[in-house]
Scaffold this active site. Sequence first.
Site, PDB file in Angstrom:
ATOM      1  N   SER A  13       0.568  -0.768   0.105  1.00 35.35           N
ATOM      2  CA  SER A  13       0.206   0.141   0.313  1.00 35.35           C
ATOM      3  C   SER A  13       1.197   0.814   0.082  1.00 35.35           C
ATOM      4  O   SER A  13       0.396   2.158  -0.370  1.00 35.35           O
ATOM      5  CB  SER A  13      -1.636  -0.200   1.142  1.00 35.35           C
ATOM      6  OG  SER A  13      -0.413   0.484   2.518  1.00 35.35           O
ATOM      7  N   ILE A  92      16.300  -8.714   7.265  1.00 32.81           N
ATOM      8  CA  ILE A  92      17.316  -7.985   7.909  1.00 32.81           C
ATOM      9  C   ILE A  92      18.117  -7.518   6.864  1.00 32.81           C
ATOM     10  O   ILE A  92      19.145  -8.302   6.266  1.00 32.81           O
ATOM     11  CB  ILE A  92      17.456  -8.681   8.959  1.00 32.81           C
ATOM     12  CG1 ILE A  92      16.734  -8.606  10.222  1.00 32.81           C
ATOM     13  CG2 ILE A  92      18.925  -7.843   9.701  1.00 32.81           C
ATOM     14  CD1 ILE A  92      16.851  -9.270  11.403  1.00 32.81           C
ATOM     15  N   LEU A  93      19.083  -6.465   6.252  1.00 32.31           N
ATOM     16  CA  LEU A  93      20.506  -6.263   5.865  1.00 32.31           C
ATOM     17  C   LEU A  93      21.210  -7.037   5.620  1.00 32.31           C
ATOM     18  O   LEU A  93      22.113  -6.096   7.166  1.00 32.31           O
ATOM     19  CB  LEU A  93      20.161  -4.788   5.048  1.00 32.31           C
ATOM     20  CG  LEU A  93      18.256  -5.034   4.288  1.00 32.31           C
ATOM     21  CD1 LEU A  93      17.834  -3.253   4.023  1.00 32.31           C
ATOM     22  CD2 LEU A  93      18.269  -5.833   3.147  1.00 32.31           C
ATOM     23  N   HIS A 109       9.508   3.126   8.776  1.00 33.03           N
ATOM     24  CA  HIS A 109       8.980   2.261  10.243  1.00 33.03           C
ATOM     25  C   HIS A 109       7.416   2.372  10.702  1.00 33.03           C
ATOM     26  O   HIS A 109       7.372   3.607  11.325  1.00 33.03           O
ATOM     27  CB  HIS A 109      10.694   1.945  10.776  1.00 33.03           C
ATOM     28  CG  HIS A 109       9.858   0.873  12.056  1.00 33.03           C
ATOM     29  ND1 HIS A 109      10.026   0.073  12.067  1.00 33.03           N
ATOM     30  CD2 HIS A 109      10.138   1.786  13.442  1.00 33.03           C
ATOM     31  CE1 HIS A 109      10.105  -0.777  13.188  1.00 33.03           C
ATOM     32  NE2 HIS A 109      10.155   0.176  14.671  1.00 33.03           N
ATOM     33  N   LEU A 144      19.658  -2.780  12.243  1.00 33.26           N
ATOM     34  CA  LEU A 144      17.881  -2.228  12.567  1.00 33.26           C
ATOM     35  C   LEU A 144      17.199  -1.127  12.431  1.00 33.26           C
ATOM     36  O   LEU A 144      17.339  -0.731  13.690  1.00 33.26           O
ATOM     37  CB  LEU A 144      17.525  -3.210  12.862  1.00 33.26           C
ATOM     38  CG  LEU A 144      15.809  -4.189  12.032  1.00 33.26           C
ATOM     39  CD1 LEU A 144      15.364  -4.378  10.957  1.00 33.26           C
ATOM     40  CD2 LEU A 144      15.240  -5.326  13.384  1.00 33.26           C
TER      41      LEU A 144
HETATM   42  C1  GRF Z   1       4.087  -0.953   7.081  1.00 32.10           C
HETATM   43  O1  GRF Z   1       3.333  -0.465   8.203  1.00 32.10           O
HETATM   44  C2  GRF Z   1       5.180  -0.469   7.049  1.00 32.10           C
HETATM   45  O2  GRF Z   1       5.496   0.860   7.992  1.00 32.10           O
HETATM   46  C3  GRF Z   1       5.980  -1.358   7.557  1.00 32.10           C
HETATM   47  O3  GRF Z   1       5.438  -2.698   7.322  1.00 32.10           O
HETATM   48  C4  GRF Z   1       4.157  -2.478   6.170  1.00 32.10           C
HETATM   49  C5  GRF Z   1       3.965  -1.975   5.202  1.00 32.10           C
HETATM   50  O4  GRF Z   1       2.765  -2.700   4.582  1.00 32.10           O
HETATM   51  N1  GRF Z   1       7.362  -1.971   7.845  1.00 32.10           N
HETATM   52  P1  GRF Z   1       2.677  -1.572   2.823  1.00 32.10           P
HETATM   53  O5  GRF Z   1       3.550  -2.690   2.068  1.00 32.10           O
HETATM   54  O6  GRF Z   1       3.214  -0.665   2.328  1.00 32.10           O
HETATM   55  O7  GRF Z   1       1.071  -1.796   2.711  1.00 32.10           O
END
Ligand code: GRF
Length: 209
Positions: A13, A92-93, A109, A144
């Site tokens: 999304s 994790i990268l 995040h 991270l």
């Molecule tokens: C978001 O809440 C993002 O912060 C987290 O994973 C979710 C991803 O949502 N790391 P989408 O795939 O962009 O809908």
Amino acid sequence: MKRIVVLISGQGSNLDAIVRASEAEDWPGRVVAVISNRADAGGLQRARAHGIATEVLDHKAFADRAAFDAALAGVIDAHSPDLVVLAGFMRILTPEFVARYEGRMLNVHPSLLPAFTGLHTHRRAIEQGCKVAGATVHFVCAELDHGPVVAQAVVPVLAGDDETTLAKRVLAAEHVLYPRAVGWFVKGELRLQDGRVTHLGGEPQGWFA
Ligand code: GRF
């Protein structure tokens, strides 16, 4: 045109919000490729609907993290990106991978960093009795969910909230926050110096959603 490569693992999304903003606001940049480590990521369909190239690189097909990250870098670099955007990319990268894209890789995040790095951010915020929560866009560094903060959006934690209702409110804020931050980057409006990010035009980098 700046070239943006987006990495996803899920519904995408945020990816969708970024693509829409890039077109609606006619940025000097476009998403040129979407790469997922999961073949069933819903975001791949969204990307195809926008006519964007997609690639799947299954991490389970690699012996270790370093091998996957090296292959991933190869796939990314084939698209010559100016910016790599992590949008729900649940991996994790390795430090080598992060170093390769230093200063040109962003992540979102779902917490107000440095609070609540890692998983289950909404549950933990509710358990701690937090009165506000939110989302952070930051440049990626080896640790991270750390790195220079580009922008943050704050939402209230309401009485009666559970993990689901709070997650929905934060995600809606991300859909405004992340396109704004990516747009700033592709327009060359951000300065990253001494681990701090400033918007050259003085745009507010934190706000209540
Ligand atoms: C978001 O809440 C993002 O912060 C987290 O994973 C979710 C991803 O949502 N790391 P989408 O795939 O962009 O809908």
